[in-house]
Motif scaffolding. Structure first.
Motif, PDB file in Angstrom:
ATOM      1  N   ALA A 170     -17.122  -6.151 -13.411  1.00 40.86           N
ATOM      2  CA  ALA A 170     -17.815  -6.689 -12.237  1.00 40.86           C
ATOM      3  C   ALA A 170     -18.494  -5.548 -11.480  1.00 40.86           C
ATOM      4  O   ALA A 170     -17.870  -4.869 -10.674  1.00 40.86           O
TER       5      ALA A 170
ATOM      6  N   GLU B 286     -21.085 -10.234 -11.025  1.00 41.10           N
ATOM      7  CA  GLU B 286     -19.735 -10.799 -10.871  1.00 41.10           C
ATOM      8  C   GLU B 286     -18.856 -10.516 -12.095  1.00 41.10           C
ATOM      9  O   GLU B 286     -17.668 -10.797 -12.079  1.00 41.10           O
TER      10      GLU B 286
ATOM     11  N   ASN C  33     -18.717  -5.592  -7.555  1.00 38.99           N
ATOM     12  CA  ASN C  33     -17.458  -5.700  -6.818  1.00 38.99           C
ATOM     13  C   ASN C  33     -17.405  -4.694  -5.664  1.00 38.99           C
ATOM     14  O   ASN C  33     -17.540  -3.492  -5.868  1.00 38.99           O
TER      15      ASN C  33
ATOM     16  N   GLY D 227     -10.914 -10.318  -7.031  1.00 42.03           N
ATOM     17  CA  GLY D 227     -11.832 -11.291  -7.600  1.00 42.03           C
ATOM     18  C   GLY D 227     -11.931 -11.179  -9.114  1.00 42.03           C
ATOM     19  O   GLY D 227     -12.568 -11.999  -9.753  1.00 42.03           O
ATOM     20  N   THR D 228     -11.320 -10.128  -9.688  1.00 40.40           N
ATOM     21  CA  THR D 228     -11.253  -9.985 -11.144  1.00 40.40           C
ATOM     22  C   THR D 228      -9.768 -10.030 -11.529  1.00 40.40           C
ATOM     23  O   THR D 228      -8.906  -9.998 -10.656  1.00 40.40           O
TER      24      THR D 228
ATOM     25  N   GLN E 143      -8.564 -18.967 -11.235  1.00 43.65           N
ATOM     26  CA  GLN E 143     -10.014 -18.866 -10.988  1.00 43.65           C
ATOM     27  C   GLN E 143     -10.701 -20.185 -11.320  1.00 43.65           C
ATOM     28  O   GLN E 143     -11.565 -20.646 -10.585  1.00 43.65           O
TER      29      GLN E 143
ATOM     30  N   ARG F 216     -13.555  -9.218  -0.320  1.00 42.11           N
ATOM     31  CA  ARG F 216     -13.628  -8.824  -1.718  1.00 42.11           C
ATOM     32  C   ARG F 216     -14.338  -7.495  -1.837  1.00 42.11           C
ATOM     33  O   ARG F 216     -15.290  -7.233  -1.166  1.00 42.11           O
TER      34      ARG F 216
ATOM     35  N   GLN G  32     -25.135 -11.794 -10.806  1.00 42.83           N
ATOM     36  CA  GLN G  32     -24.844 -11.244  -9.481  1.00 42.83           C
ATOM     37  C   GLN G  32     -23.866 -10.068  -9.566  1.00 42.83           C
ATOM     38  O   GLN G  32     -23.269  -9.689  -8.553  1.00 42.83           O
TER      39      GLN G  32
END
Ligand code: HEC
Ligand code: HEC
Length: 362
Positions: free
Chosen positions: A163, A157, A166, A92-93, A343, A362, A155
């Motif tokens: 993050a 994120e 994560n 996700g990163t 993204q 994730r 959040q």
């Protein structure tokens, strides 16, 4: 929700398996690499990592990649913590998974050598850190919103900071490692030391708050996807060329790319991220052409008849631009970079296809 004991235990076992032949884990000083291993690790660093973490490991060259030489990271990051980050990445990163079993390019031994090399390049006395930190979660939530969310995201994120929410990071990182970073900062980066700003109870609280956000982590199933055969690299091979209007002579927007894909135009979509990311999810029809491959390797798979080649990467353009610049230097015509990155593409609601490895959480 705290991560369950069995899940943490499983993760720990897996990590031990990953770095199994290590003679000593945790806080023992890293054994010296042979000069040959050290040289190979240095070369691999430049090939695979320098794009984002910088040629000098100071971080923040692209995609807000953190420093890999700050004393606080090196003192508290064991070969395992660093090695896991390289092996599994931070899904996700922009930090991808580099372990071959995750679909990446590096073997366990190569990752181990890279981790040792990073630690020996910036020597710092190891500081043992606690696996768990107890603290007042409600107090920590308030601290987070006031002092951390602006950089690390509401959040967790991520943003200009890493993050912190994560799942993979939280599963593979001891609480004490996070707490030490909060207390002492990361020298030479925007992450300041909070020991003069927050009380010890507030630092414990925000650490416990981060841990409380950990939603568990399923070890992604290592499964390889075979890239399509070379004669399938061109999407709609018999169709007409797309008409792109490039911004700054380089960028195509997601809206325009989507329009031309829907109109079934002829092109190559090049996914320039580490191959494990292509395996998780990619834009339909995209083929792997990772940023660390040599120009010859990338070009060997591409048509040279003027077919449009649109490259994209994670977030949003560094890897794709480096590939397209190299192609252009070699005289390849009709190349472009997706402005928003994948993204941005996803957040605008355009579709991707999931690979087998994409089923992992994730
Ligand atoms: C495309 C950009 C990119 C590339 C290439 C890349 N990284 Fe990263 N890396 C990042 C980002 C961004 C993060 C922070 C992710 C997050 O938000 O947690 C990161 C995090 C890390 C971390 C965790 C550091 C910490 O403070 O917890 C390590 C270790 C790391 N990378 C090592 C490497 C190594 C070694 C390579 C080469 C094999 C590499 N990275 C390649 C972008 C990249
Ligand atoms: C001004 C922006 C900023 C603020 C505010 C900030 N951070 Fe950071 N933080 C960063 C950056 C940037 C990094 C990565 C530094 C590097 O290059 O190693 C980081 C790194 C970290 C790390 C290390 C993560 C890892 O994987 O190694 C932790 C933990 C952390 N921050 C927690 C916090 C907490 C908790 C707060 C609030 C008390 C906070 N940060 C406030 C920018 C910020």
């Amino acid at each position: 929700m705290r991560q369950t004991a069995p899940a943490r235990c499983f993760a720990a076992l897996l990590l031990l398996a990953l770095l199994a032949p290590l003679p000593a884990l945790a806080q023992d000083p890293p054994p010296l690499l042979t000069p040959e291993q050290s040289e190979a690790a240095a070369a691999r660093y430049q090939q695979y990592c320098a794009l984002c973490h910088g040629p000098d490991r100071a971080g923040h060259a692209n995609d807000h990649a953190p420093s890999l030489k700050s004393a606080s990271l090196i003192a508290t990051g064991t070969p395992v913590v660093i090695g896991e980050a390289i092996a599994y990445g931070r899904p996700g990163t922009p930090m991808g998974a580099y372990h071959v079993e995750m679909g990446g390019p590096l073997t366990r031994q190569e990752i181990r050598e890279l981790a040792f090399w990073l630690l020996t390049m910036a020597p710092a006395d190891p500081i043992p850190v606690a696996d768990r930190v107890e603290g007042d979660i409600a107090l920590g939530a308030g601290v987070y919103a006031q002092h951390c969310a602006s950089c690390h995201g509401a959040q967790g994120e991520g943003g200009t900071g890493t993050a912190l929410g994560n799942a993979t990071m939280l599963a593979l990182t001891p609480d004490g490692f996070l707490r030490y970073a909060i207390e002492n900062g990361r020298e030479g980066t925007p992450m300041v030391a909070f020991k003069d700003v927050l009380s010890p109870a507030q630092i414990d609280g925000v650490t416990a708050f981060l841990r409380s956000r950990s939603a568990g982590w399923e070890v992604p199933e290592p499964k390889r996807h075979t890239p399509p055969p070379l004669d399938a690299y061109v999407i709609n091979p018999d169709a007409a060329a797309p008409s792109f209007t490039l911004t700054d002579g380089m960028y195509v927007s997601a809206a325009e790319l989507d329009r031309e894909l829907k109109a079934r135009k002829r092109m190559v979509l090049l996914d320039t991220r580490v191959t494990s990311m292509w395996e998780r999810a990619h834009i339909e029809g995209a083929v792997p052409g990772p940023y660390y491959a040599s120009r010859e390797e990338v070009m060997a798979n591409l048509p040279t008849d003027g077919t449009w080649i649109v490259a994209y990467c994670e977030c949003p353009r560094a890897a794709a631009e480096s590939v397209v610049r190299r192609l252009r230097e070699a005289g390849v015509q009709n190349t472009a970079v997706l402005w928003e990155g994948i993204q941005g593409w996803v957040s605008l609601g355009y579709p991707v296809v999931q690979g087998e490895a994409a089923k992992a959480t994730r």
